[in-house]
Structure formats: structure tokens, C-alpha cells
Write an enzyme that holds these catalytic residues in place. Structure first.
Site, PDB file in Angstrom:
ATOM      1  N   TRP A 352     -40.813 -54.644  27.500  1.00  0.00           N
ATOM      2  CA  TRP A 352     -40.558 -55.455  28.388  1.00  0.00           C
ATOM      3  C   TRP A 352     -41.519 -55.119  29.737  1.00  0.00           C
ATOM      4  O   TRP A 352     -41.395 -55.451  30.621  1.00  0.00           O
ATOM      5  CB  TRP A 352     -39.386 -54.996  28.965  1.00  0.00           C
ATOM      6  CG  TRP A 352     -38.836 -53.800  29.818  1.00  0.00           C
ATOM      7  CD1 TRP A 352     -39.454 -52.720  29.333  1.00  0.00           C
ATOM      8  CD2 TRP A 352     -38.044 -53.679  30.921  1.00  0.00           C
ATOM      9  NE1 TRP A 352     -38.751 -51.730  29.958  1.00  0.00           N
ATOM     10  CE2 TRP A 352     -37.859 -52.177  31.193  1.00  0.00           C
ATOM     11  CE3 TRP A 352     -37.188 -54.348  31.543  1.00  0.00           C
ATOM     12  CZ2 TRP A 352     -37.306 -51.608  31.888  1.00  0.00           C
ATOM     13  CZ3 TRP A 352     -36.587 -53.751  32.589  1.00  0.00           C
ATOM     14  CH2 TRP A 352     -36.726 -52.355  32.902  1.00  0.00           C
ATOM     15  N   ASP A 353     -42.538 -54.357  29.263  1.00  0.00           N
ATOM     16  CA  ASP A 353     -43.627 -53.931  30.169  1.00  0.00           C
ATOM     17  C   ASP A 353     -44.254 -54.869  31.000  1.00  0.00           C
ATOM     18  O   ASP A 353     -44.850 -54.948  31.939  1.00  0.00           O
ATOM     19  CB  ASP A 353     -44.683 -52.978  29.352  1.00  0.00           C
ATOM     20  CG  ASP A 353     -43.928 -51.564  29.084  1.00  0.00           C
ATOM     21  OD1 ASP A 353     -42.937 -51.654  28.056  1.00  0.00           O
ATOM     22  OD2 ASP A 353     -44.138 -50.598  29.415  1.00  0.00           O
ATOM     23  N   GLU A 491     -32.228 -45.621  28.615  1.00  0.00           N
ATOM     24  CA  GLU A 491     -32.580 -45.293  27.154  1.00  0.00           C
ATOM     25  C   GLU A 491     -32.161 -43.954  26.710  1.00  0.00           C
ATOM     26  O   GLU A 491     -32.340 -43.556  25.525  1.00  0.00           O
ATOM     27  CB  GLU A 491     -34.083 -45.118  27.094  1.00  0.00           C
ATOM     28  CG  GLU A 491     -34.743 -46.566  27.053  1.00  0.00           C
ATOM     29  CD  GLU A 491     -36.323 -46.662  26.874  1.00  0.00           C
ATOM     30  OE1 GLU A 491     -36.770 -45.262  26.488  1.00  0.00           O
ATOM     31  OE2 GLU A 491     -36.811 -47.582  26.714  1.00  0.00           O
ATOM     32  N   LYS A 610     -32.968 -40.901  31.841  1.00  0.00           N
ATOM     33  CA  LYS A 610     -34.477 -40.850  31.285  1.00  0.00           C
ATOM     34  C   LYS A 610     -35.250 -41.266  32.406  1.00  0.00           C
ATOM     35  O   LYS A 610     -36.469 -40.633  32.711  1.00  0.00           O
ATOM     36  CB  LYS A 610     -34.752 -41.323  30.233  1.00  0.00           C
ATOM     37  CG  LYS A 610     -36.337 -41.080  29.745  1.00  0.00           C
ATOM     38  CD  LYS A 610     -36.497 -41.971  28.445  1.00  0.00           C
ATOM     39  CE  LYS A 610     -38.068 -42.083  28.093  1.00  0.00           C
ATOM     40  NZ  LYS A 610     -38.257 -42.870  26.783  1.00  0.00           N
ATOM     41  N   GLN A 611     -34.758 -42.494  33.001  1.00  0.00           N
ATOM     42  CA  GLN A 611     -35.617 -43.291  34.085  1.00  0.00           C
ATOM     43  C   GLN A 611     -34.570 -44.174  34.730  1.00  0.00           C
ATOM     44  O   GLN A 611     -33.373 -44.140  34.490  1.00  0.00           O
ATOM     45  CB  GLN A 611     -36.651 -44.086  33.200  1.00  0.00           C
ATOM     46  CG  GLN A 611     -36.066 -44.947  32.384  1.00  0.00           C
ATOM     47  CD  GLN A 611     -37.023 -45.889  31.632  1.00  0.00           C
ATOM     48  OE1 GLN A 611     -38.038 -46.405  32.362  1.00  0.00           O
ATOM     49  NE2 GLN A 611     -36.732 -46.010  30.466  1.00  0.00           N
TER      50      GLN A 611
END
Length: 803
Positions: A352-353, A491, A610-611
Site C-alpha cells: 500500500w506504499d 502488523e 510496530k507502527q
């Protein structure tokens, strides 16, 4: 002071060589060449790589007793190989030289970002004081997508004699750039053929084993003043020569490459095309002139100008973005690879970047942005098929995409800390479909391209909306809809503690983004021309379904706890992690999931991300958009709730993704947080300092690089494209108080925006378009006529008048 246009390294450092090779990659959107030294071809210090956009192949491997199939971006034959050694008068030949040789005395690498030229310099000296100075100059042509050039100059200092030279075109390459993949099958090239034409051109042809992509390469090697001998083998071809050199004299070797594949349009035999192009190609110097001119054009359209070290890093980031996806990409059927074309991490897949990349491209290279969204549209039938197989309607886009749009996410992944192969559930990140819809909508907002929005754009948005409607389940006990069994952007969390059922329920980002998609899909249905509306609703069997969409935008559940948005339902029941203990024991805890698994524990048990997850909402959607979605869902989120939510998750995030610091930096900048720059600077340094400890050597992080450009372009300026005007709401950031960049907006080309210490300037070039409408802070509306420049003071400045 370092030039903002130069990226350079002094001294030779084997420990960081592969990182340097990644950051010094050269490309043009069609193919890219890692910045590896010509003299070295082997791991672990060096890793040559050549990658053509969209050139994938899949192989089967046996892992832990299971047969897996993985698709990879293929490492193509190495054209840059060049070896040399000295033979001083009356002496036997010396060793083949390289930067790893003990006689290296000085070295330096310089990447000219403005010109797209890489220069490497070595100085060798033997025990008798005889020196050899070597300079390599390389480019991948930005004007002509199939060409690259390399020139090597060798100068004898304090001696005379001969220099032996061996130039190769090496087809014995494999995909070995990522250590944790090396136990898997990695030989993608078959049917290698090599040879030399009567015109002394080396050539190689091959194809990928299963995707059957044919590759043709032709290399013209010229050694000034020498006769050459050619030798072809089953896997390569070499050109050897021996040249006499006087004391202080020079020997020059040039290599010009032409690369074609069977994916080219119009179709042609790749080898024939490469040989024909090379025959008509001028020499190195002439090519370099046109290459520089092509880069000048790109910088004129796209430069984000910021002074100082931040500006230098931003130039590097934009350099890599335009090498990974350039105007040449518009003629290819490719998406946005998360690692660009710089390495083999993530197997070259499309995640999805693109949602972090396209906002920049929308405002500078809209044709390119449109092409990249069409990559998704061409794979819409595959996404619809995936939804049907899963028992749903609409389009279920894969978390990882490659050649044809099937789900490419690996089934198992290796934890390097424990050595165990683990189930990979990240394919449950269904929110990728919302990112595709967001890309469509943002492109239309920037360009006003109704033809696209009513055509492929509408098909994408309505199919994604249909998928969310199909996935959501109504629960009469709370009169709400729920989306179950998914993963969010975090994630880490892929299941509830101790549960055998994969996925989580009501991930806040997933649900809010879905509600936004459904709302925009309804807006689109209402705005479509009647004939097109009837065609789409009938063809997609959507008649009557829009009533359910309306209901979903009001009753899709978003969980809360303790006055903040919950990352997912039940998040509040997880344990708190002793962050200080883990930092003390491990230092870098970015991959906390691997640390805990190696301890036979699971990150699923903890409030640890994680983010950014729920916080990504504030990155992708403006405050007005978020307020509108939450208000319609019946759970208003005011500024206090949002600030508490940001603060809550800041304390519980390990930043194991390069995107995380970017999102946090964006949010805190917009919230005028005191430590915003801490996160912004980490986002800038993600790859150049390799803050994840080795991942950049496997490839840059394109989303984070493009995101830093967008942080300046939209985050600091509050730039927002609306149907009728450009909205600007700059926020102060002491470390970045001067910035300037051009944008395109709905037919206006070459608008230039400036922000300088409390003032914003807008230049509109002379054109046939009408005035540019602006909305400034406080909803103040102004216009700038074509051919004029106006400056406005921002609130809190001494003067609020414009001129």
C-alpha cells in the site's frame, strides 16, 4: 558546507558497502542498477543488481517440510563488470585490483543528484610506490529508457608498462540479496545464450523460467588504443585487452548497455531490439549530455527546495522516487514497488506504499500517478475473483501484489532471531483496498480528471465499497455493523491472545477508512452522468445496495476505551509491556515481534504496535474529513479526543517500520507538538542512516522517502486540493522555515508555493486559465491572477494583509 545536490562518501567501509550501493543506485523507471563497484561481484561485501520494472518470476521452494511458491523481482545479468591489473615494465602481472585489495590507499564515491551520475574513485599503491588512479563514471539514461553507460579511466602514476583489462557481461547471477531468503530457490534465468557480433558488441539473451519474460542485452565495450579479444561461455561473455601505458598516461574503457525485454511495447524480439538500438546509439559523452537534460526537466517539474541538510536528504529521496517510477513508467504495466528498484527485499512487491507516494506525484507528475492507479484497475478482475473465492462481493485487493494481481504475500516467514519459520497472516490487511480508493479520489481532487473518475476510477471505488459492504456483518445486539478477522496497519497483532482464529475485529483504521470509502462512493454515484450511473450499477449488480452503504456510513462500529480510539475491539484487555526493560535488554526493539517470539512469547498479548495504526487516520484524512466520518457514525471525535489518542499510542509504538516515524512526525507537526522534529528527522534519516540496522542494504523504503517529500509539500503547508480551490494552512516548524516547490492543480501548471517564516507566497504563471482560488487560514478566500505573484502573512504574524 555540503552541496544539496551531492551525496558522497570518503574512505572505503566494507561494513556499510551494501548500504552505499543501495543509496547509489541509478535508474530511470524502466530499469535500475545498484551502485556496486565494477570490480566486485560477490557477497557479502558487495551485491550487484540490475532490475527491470515488472520483471517478475515465481519459483517453488521446500521450507520446513512445506512447498512454497514465491514471486520475485528478478536480478538480471550484470553488465558493469570490469577487472584490471598492472604489469609494470619488466615485472610479472600483479593482482586483479578492487577496493578490497590491500594496496588501496584512497577512495571516494560521489552521486551527483542533479545530473544522475555516479562517480567512484580509487587510488592503489604497491610496495615500490607505483600508483594507479581509477575513476568510474556511470549513468542510467533518464531520456532513453533502455540505455546505460559506464566509463573507466585508469592512470599510471610513477610507472609505465601494460594494463590488462577484462570487461564482462555476466549471466550467472541469482537472487541472493536478502539473507533470510537464501535458503529458497533463487535461480530465475534459463536458456542463456551469449555471443559477439562482427562489430565487437557483446550480447546475451535469456528468459525467466516460468513467467517466460525474454531479456536481450547488448554491450558495446571500447578500450581506447587496444585490440580486444572476446570469449563467450554458457553464462557470459568477456572482452579482454592489454594496453601499453606511459608514465602519467591514461587508459579509458567505455561500456554502453542496451536492455530490452519482451514486456516492451510494441512487442519485438528483445535481443534484436537491443542490438539495433546500440548500433544507432552515440558515444558516452553525447549520451551524458542528453541524460543530464532529461534530469533537468524532471527537477524543474518536481524539486522540493529546502535549505541545508534536510534539503540534501530530500533531494536524495526525490532522486530515488523518480528513478523507481518516472515518466517512462507510464508506458509500463507496473505498480509502486515498496523498495523501489534498488534491491530484493519484499521480493519487489507492491504493497500500500503507493498511498504514500501518489500524493506527491498527483501534484507534479499527474500522468504518472494516473498510470500507477491503472495498474490496480487492470488487476480489478483478479481482485473481484479473490473476493468471490473468499465468499464476498466486490474487489479484495492483495496485501502484496506483483505481476498479475494475485496475492503474493508469503505463507511463512523466517524469524532470524529464533531461526523458526512462522505463519504469515499479513494478507489479512484488507485495508489496502481503501488505499486504492483513496488514490483514485486524491488524484481526481488534484487534477479534476472527470473522465478518469467516471471511468476506471469509479469502477475501482465502487468495487472496493461493495467489498466493505459485503464484509461487514450486522449485529442486532448493538445495532451496529462489524468487520471481523482482519489485520490493521500495525502488523504486530494478527490474532487475539490464545486464539486459533486469525485476525482481529473492528480495527479502527480499517473501519473508519471503509466508512470513508462508502461515503465517497455514494457521492460518486450521485455525481455520475445518468447513463454511466445506470451502466455501473447494473453491471456490478449494485441496484438497491446503496441503501446498505448509507446505513454502514452511520452504523459501522468503531471501538473506544479510556477516552481514546481503540486500535481494535478488545485492545484494552491486552497487557502493558515493560518498555524500559526491553529497551535495556535489547536496545533496538523495532522488531519487538521477533524478540518476543524468540522468547516463546507473543506480541499479540501486549499493547504494543510496530507502527502507527489508528493514528494513520490523521495522516491520510484531513481533520474535516475525519470529523465528518466520525460524526456520521455517531461517535464524534473532537480535538481533545484526537490529541489523547495520539499521545496514547505514541507511548506504545516501537517504530519497527520506516513509515511510523513519518506518520508521527506528520501528526505532531500538524498538532504543533514540541517534539515533532524528533520524528520528522528520524523519517528523513530512515534510509540514509539505516536506522533499522541493515534493512536498507536490501533496498530503500520508497513509501517513507516519498512521504518525507509529502511531509514538506502537504504536511507543513496544509496544502489540500478541493473541487474549487487550493487550501493552505501552514504550520511552523523551526527546523524547516523556508521551503518552495511547484505544483500542478486542475489545469494550472507551474504554480509555485513559498513558505518563509510566517508568510506564504503563491506564483501563478501566465496562461489561458482563469485565476487560482486559494483558501487561507480562517477560511479566508483570495485569488491570484495568471502571471502574478502574491504574498500573504499568516495568523499570529504582525501583518495579515496580502499583496
Amino acid at each position: 558546507m555540503k552541496s544539496v545536490w551531492q551525496w558522497s562518501y570518503r574512505g572505503y567501509d566494507p561494513k556499510h558497502q551494501r548500504l552505499r550501493e543501495t543509496l547509489c543506485t541509478l535508474g530511470n523507471g524502466y530499469f535500475a542498477v545498484r551502485g556496486s563497484v565494477p570490480e566486485c561481484t560477490s557477497l557479502p561485501v558487495h551485491y550487484p543488481g540490475l532490475y527491470a520494472a515488472g520483471c517478475y518470476n515465481r519459483l517453488r521452494s521446500t521450507v520446513d517440510g512445506r512447498t512454497l511458491e514465491n514471486e520475485d523481482l528478478v536480478n538480471l545479468p550484470n553488465w558493469s563488470v570490469l577487472r584490471y591489473r598492472r604489469r609494470p615494465d619488466g615485472s610479472p602481472p600483479g593482482d586483479w585490483l578492487s577496493p578490497d585489495h590491500r594496496s588501496l590507499r584512497h577512495s571516494g564515491v560521489r552521486l551527483d543528484l542533479r545530473a544522475g551520475v555516479l562517480t567512484m574513485r580509487w587510488l592503489f599503491q604497491d610496495g615500490l610506490g607505483r600508483r594507479l588512479a581509477v575513476t568510474h563514471t556511470r549513468f542510467v539514461h533518464m531520456g532513453t529508457p533502455h540505455l546505460a553507460g559506464q566509463r573507466t579511466t585508469l592512470r599510471a602514476l610513477g610507472w609505465s608498462g601494460d594494463i590488462e583489462i577484462d570487461a564482462e557481461l555476466d549471466g550467472s547471477v541469482v537472487n541472493a540479496g536478502v539473507e533470510r531468503y537464501r535458503a529458497l530457490a533463487n535461480g530465475h534465468l534459463v536458456d542463456l545464450r551469449t555471443g559477439v557480433t562482427p562489430e565487437d558488441v557483446q550480447w546475451l539473451s535469456c528468459r525467466t523460467s516460468r513467467s517466460r519474460i525474454a531479456v536481450g542485452m547488448a554491450v558495446r565495450t571500447v578500450v581506447a588504443g587496444a585490440d580486444v579479444r572476446h570469449s563467450a561461455t554458457a553464462t557470459g561473455v568477456s572482452t579482454s585487452s592489454r594496453v601499453a601505458v606511459a608514465r602519467g598516461g591514461r587508459v579509458t574503457v567505455t561500456k554502453i548497455l542496451s536492455l530490452h525485454t519482451s514486456r516492451d511495447r510494441p512487442p519485438a524480439d528483445p535481443l534484436s531490439a537491443a542490438l539495433a538500438e546500440l548500433a544507432a546509439t552515440p558515444g558516452f559523452d553525447a549520451l551524458l549530455v542528453t541524460h543530464r537534460a532529461a534530469w533537468d526537466d524532471l527537477w524543474r517539474e518536481g524539486e522540493v527546495a529546502v535549505p541545508g541538510e534536510a534539503g540534501r536528504i530530500l533531494h536524495l529521496h526525490l532522486f530515488h522516487l523518480l528513478q523507481s517510477v518516472s515518466p517512462h513508467t507510464t508506458g509500463l504495466d507496473v505498480g509502486v514497488p515498496a523498495r523501489g528498484l534498488t534491491g530484493e527485499a519484499y521480493r519487489g512487491h507492491v504493497f500500500w506504499d503507493e498511498a504514500y507516494v501518489l500524493p506527491y506525484l498527483d501534484l507534479h507528475f499527474p500522468g504518472l500517478a494516473r498510470s500507477l492507479v491503472l495498474y490496480r484497475h487492470r488487476r480489478l478482475p483478479r481482485a473481484c475473483e479473490a473476493a468471490r473465492r473468499a465468499g464476498h462481493r466486490g474487489a479484495m485487493f492483495p496485501w502484496q501484489s506483483g505481476s498479475d494481481g494475485r496475492e503474493e504475500t508469503q505463507r511463512l516467514h523466517l524469524n532470524p532471531r529464533s531461526g523458526r519459520w512462522l505463519e504469515d497472516r499479513s494478507r489479512l490487511q484488507r485495508h489496502v483496498g481503501s488505499a486504492v480508493a483513496l488514490d483514485v479520489w486524491r488524484y481526481w481532487q488534484a487534477t479534476g480528471d472527470d473522465d478518469f473518475l467516471h471511468g476506471p476510477g469509479a469502477e475501482l471505488m465502487l468495487r472496493v465499497a461493495q467489498f466493505w459492504s459485503s464484509l461487514a456483518e450486522y449485529d442486532p445486539s448493538d445495532a451496529r455493523y462489524h468487520i471481523r478477522g482482519v489485520m490493521g496497519p500495525d502488523e504486530y497483532h494478527d490474532a487475539y491472545p490464545g486464539s486459533q482464529r486469525p485476525g482481529l475485529d473492528d480495527n479502527a483504521y480499517t473501519n473508519v477508512a471503509a466508512a470513508w470509502v462508502l461515503g465517497r462512493a455514494l457521492d460518486l454515484v450521485g455525481a455520475l452522468p445518468p447513463a454511466r450511473r445506470d451502466e455501473l450499477l447494473g453491471g456490478m449488480a449494485l441496484a438497491g445496495e446503496t441503501d446498505r452503504w448509507q446505513d454502514l456510513t452511520r452504523r459501522l462500529h468503531v471501538p473506544f476505551h479510556d477516552g481514546v480510539i481503540s486500535q481494535f475491539a478488545g485492545y484494552e484487555q491486552l497487557r502493558e509491556l515493560d518498555w524500559a526493560d526491553y529497551r535495556a535488554r535489547y536496545g533496538d526493539i523495532g522488531r519487538l515481534d521477533r524478540i518476543l517470539e524468540a522468547e516463546s512469547d507473543s506480541v499479540n498479548r501486549y499493547k504494543a504496535s510496530k507502527q502507527a495504526d489508528a493514528l494513520v487516520l490523521g495522516y491520510f484524512f484531513t481533520p474535516r474529513e475525519l470529523h465528518a466520518v466520525f460524526d456520521r457514525l455517531g461517535c464524534p471525535v473532537d480535538d481533545d479526543v484526537w490529541r489523547r489518542t495520539v499521545d496514547y499510542y505514541r507511548r506504545r509504538t516501537s517504530h519497527g517500520s520506516t513509515l511510523s516515524n513519518l506518520v508521527h512526525g506528520w501528526l505532531l507537526t500538524r498538532l504543533r507538538g514540541a517534539d515533532a522534529w524528533e520524528y520528522c528527522s528520524q523519517a528523513l534519516l530512515s534510509d540514509v542512516a539505516d536506522i533499522q540496522g541493515g534493512t536498507t542494504a536490501e533496498g530503500i523504503h520508497l513509501g517513507a522517502m516519498a512521504g518525507t517529500l509529502d511531509l514538506v509539500q502537504r504536511g507543513l503547508t496544509g496544502l489540500e486540493c478541493t473541487d474549487t480551490a487550493l487550501r493552505l494552512d501552514p504550520v511552523p516548524l523551526r527546523q524547516l522555515q523556508r521551503l518552495s516547490f511547484p505544483v500542478r492543480y486542475r489545469g494550472h501548471r507551474g504554480i509555485r508555493l513559498h513558505v518563509v517564516r510566517g508568510r506564504v507566497g503563491v506564483e501563478v504563471p501566465a496562461s489561458q486559465h482563469g485565476p487560482l482560488d486559494l483558501i487561507l487560514p480562517g477560511d479566508r478566500r483570495v485569488t491570484v491572477e495568471p502571471g502574478r505573484e502574491r504574498w500573504f502573512h499568516l495568523p499570529d504574524s504582525p501583518d495579515s494583509t496580502g499583496r
